[in-house]
Design an enzyme around this catalytic site. Structure first.
Site, PDB file in Angstrom:
ATOM      1  N   ASP A  15      52.550 -36.076  29.707  1.00 23.92           N
ATOM      2  CA  ASP A  15      53.335 -35.314  30.687  1.00 23.92           C
ATOM      3  C   ASP A  15      54.413 -34.405  30.081  1.00 23.92           C
ATOM      4  O   ASP A  15      54.892 -33.499  30.744  1.00 23.92           O
ATOM      5  CB  ASP A  15      54.028 -36.277  31.668  1.00 23.92           C
ATOM      6  CG  ASP A  15      53.031 -37.131  32.436  1.00 23.92           C
ATOM      7  OD1 ASP A  15      51.911 -36.647  32.671  1.00 23.92           O
ATOM      8  OD2 ASP A  15      53.378 -38.274  32.798  1.00 23.92           O
ATOM      9  N   LYS A  61      39.418  -9.243  40.886  1.00 27.29           N
ATOM     10  CA  LYS A  61      38.406  -8.829  41.872  1.00 27.29           C
ATOM     11  C   LYS A  61      37.528  -9.995  42.317  1.00 27.29           C
ATOM     12  O   LYS A  61      37.142 -10.083  43.476  1.00 27.29           O
ATOM     13  CB  LYS A  61      37.512  -7.730  41.271  1.00 27.29           C
ATOM     14  CG  LYS A  61      38.239  -6.440  40.930  1.00 27.29           C
ATOM     15  CD  LYS A  61      38.135  -5.425  42.081  1.00 27.29           C
ATOM     16  CE  LYS A  61      38.899  -4.152  41.830  1.00 27.29           C
ATOM     17  NZ  LYS A  61      40.328  -4.312  41.492  1.00 27.29           N
TER      18      LYS A  61
HETATM   19  O1  F6P Z   1      52.164 -40.622  32.729  1.00 21.65           O
HETATM   20  C1  F6P Z   1      50.851 -40.271  32.464  1.00 21.65           C
HETATM   21  C2  F6P Z   1      50.065 -40.129  33.743  1.00 21.65           C
HETATM   22  O2  F6P Z   1      48.752 -39.757  33.392  1.00 21.65           O
HETATM   23  C3  F6P Z   1      50.641 -39.142  34.770  1.00 21.65           C
HETATM   24  O3  F6P Z   1      50.353 -37.820  34.467  1.00 21.65           O
HETATM   25  C4  F6P Z   1      50.009 -39.647  36.026  1.00 21.65           C
HETATM   26  O4  F6P Z   1      50.801 -39.297  37.150  1.00 21.65           O
HETATM   27  C5  F6P Z   1      49.940 -41.136  35.831  1.00 21.65           C
HETATM   28  O5  F6P Z   1      50.015 -41.349  34.431  1.00 21.65           O
HETATM   29  C6  F6P Z   1      48.694 -41.787  36.351  1.00 21.65           C
HETATM   30  O6  F6P Z   1      48.825 -43.147  36.179  1.00 21.65           O
HETATM   31  P1  F6P Z   1      47.629 -44.195  36.298  1.00 21.65           P
HETATM   32  O7  F6P Z   1      46.712 -44.011  35.140  1.00 21.65           O
HETATM   33  O8  F6P Z   1      48.308 -45.521  36.293  1.00 21.65           O
HETATM   34  O9  F6P Z   1      46.920 -43.878  37.585  1.00 21.65           O
END
Ligand code: F6P
Length: 318
Positions: free
Chosen positions: A128, A212
């Site tokens: 992230d 386009k």
């Molecule tokens: O923090 C990493 C992440 O992949 C985020 O981007 C996402 O919101 C979350 O973890 C998803 O978590 P999980 O794998 O527990 O569904």
């Protein structure tokens, strides 16, 4: 002098976690420190699920995605009694220090352990890029590459079929993946937590677009409840066929790219250096290509850096 350390990966996995593990094991052994690995993050600390590891065992793991010592989300670690058990398990094995690789939840766990007498150093491991003290987190660069490749593929088929494609990417409230991917792929519209568009605004932008045929709408997760519904609204308003693609956990998999591996090795070596220097309760950062540390408790309170410059870059590029 520290004799035994343990290493864990926690929270959402990311490319580079195995690279970090290998580099830490090598650096530790080279400094006469015995490394242990903890399986499944903080859950493994509580379950007493750790073992000694050798250089030979980590020799080839840097090429693998995921984390070979597994990860887990373990909210129970917020409970003092659970943490006490974890600390007792570490002490019984003579482990004085812990290297924790993960995102902000992992940082909180490390800070709590520091308060309870375990020396900790954290490494930022999350796709992230939402740790405010560092320019880059481990995993971000590779996830961005995965997104760009996927959007390039979508562009091919969208152009062939004259379609609009909505692409939802991860980020957990941070727009770095979406904004950077939008700049790189030339996405016609961008909606992120830092600059949320409602569906009407997306439609206006699409109607004004110079493109386009194909149009890509880059979207951060958690902004719209139902992306297929958004696609239907857009199709109705623009008269152009519209599809929705949620990239999902594909973004977390795969082996780390070379830049990621280099960054991770540098961070891991630095973590061991800092531990030997006596640092405790800190996380490793890279800022302006220089490694440094900051107190974890300070980091978790930091405000997110502004994304204005990056968003301006996007505005200039479309
Ligand atoms: O923090 C990493 C992440 O992949 C985020 O981007 C996402 O919101 C979350 O973890 C998803 O978590 P999980 O794998 O527990 O569904």
């Amino acid at each position: 002098m520290i004799k035994k350390i343990a290493i864990l990966t926690s929270g959402g996995d990311c490319p580079g976690m195995n690279v970090a593990l290998k580099a830490i094991v090598n650096a530790a052994i080279n400094n006469n420190i015995e490394p242990y690995v903890v399986f499944e993050g903080y859950k493994g600390l509580y379950d007493n699920n750790f073992e000694k590891i050798t250089k030979e065992e980590v020799k080839f793991i840097d090429r693998k995605g995921g984390t070979v010592i597994y990860s887990a989300r373990f909210p129970q670690f917020k409970e003092l009694e659970i943490r006490k058990q974890a600390v007792n398990n570490l002490k019984a094995e003579g482990i004085e220090a812990l290297i924790c690789i993960g995102g902000d939840g992992t940082y909180m766990g490390a800070a709590k352990l520091t308060e309870m007498g375990i020396k900790t150093i954290a490494l930022p491991g999350t796709i992230d890029n939402d740790i405010s003290s560092t320019d880059y987190t481990i995993g971000f660069n590779t996830a961005l590459e995965t997104i760009v490749r996927a959007v390039d593929n979508l562009r091919d088929t969208s152009e062939s079929h004259n379609r609009i494609n909505l692409v939802e990417v991860m980020g957990h409230g941070c727009g770095d993946l979406a904004i950077n991917a939008a700049i790189i792929t030339g996405a016609e519209v961008l909606s992120t937590p830092e600059r949320k568009l409602d569906v009407k605004q997306i439609i206006e932008k699409l109607k004004k677009s110079d493109s386009k045929r194909s149009k890509i709408v880059m979207i951060s997760e958690y902004i719209y409840k139902d992306l297929n519904k958004v696609a239907q609204e857009i199709e109705k308003a623009t008269g152009q066929e519209t599809k929705a693609t949620i990239l999902g956990h594909i973004q977390r998999g795969g082996s780390a790219n070379p830049i990621e591996r280099l960054l991770t090795i540098r961070m891991a070596n630095y973590a061991i250096k800092m531990l030997i220097k006596g640092k405790n309760g800190v996380a490793v950062n890279i800022t302006d290509n220089k490694l440094n540390t900051k107190d974890i408790l300070e980091i978790v309170k930091m405000k997110r850096p502004s994304k204005e410059e990056l968003l301006k870059e996007y505005d200039k590029s479309i």
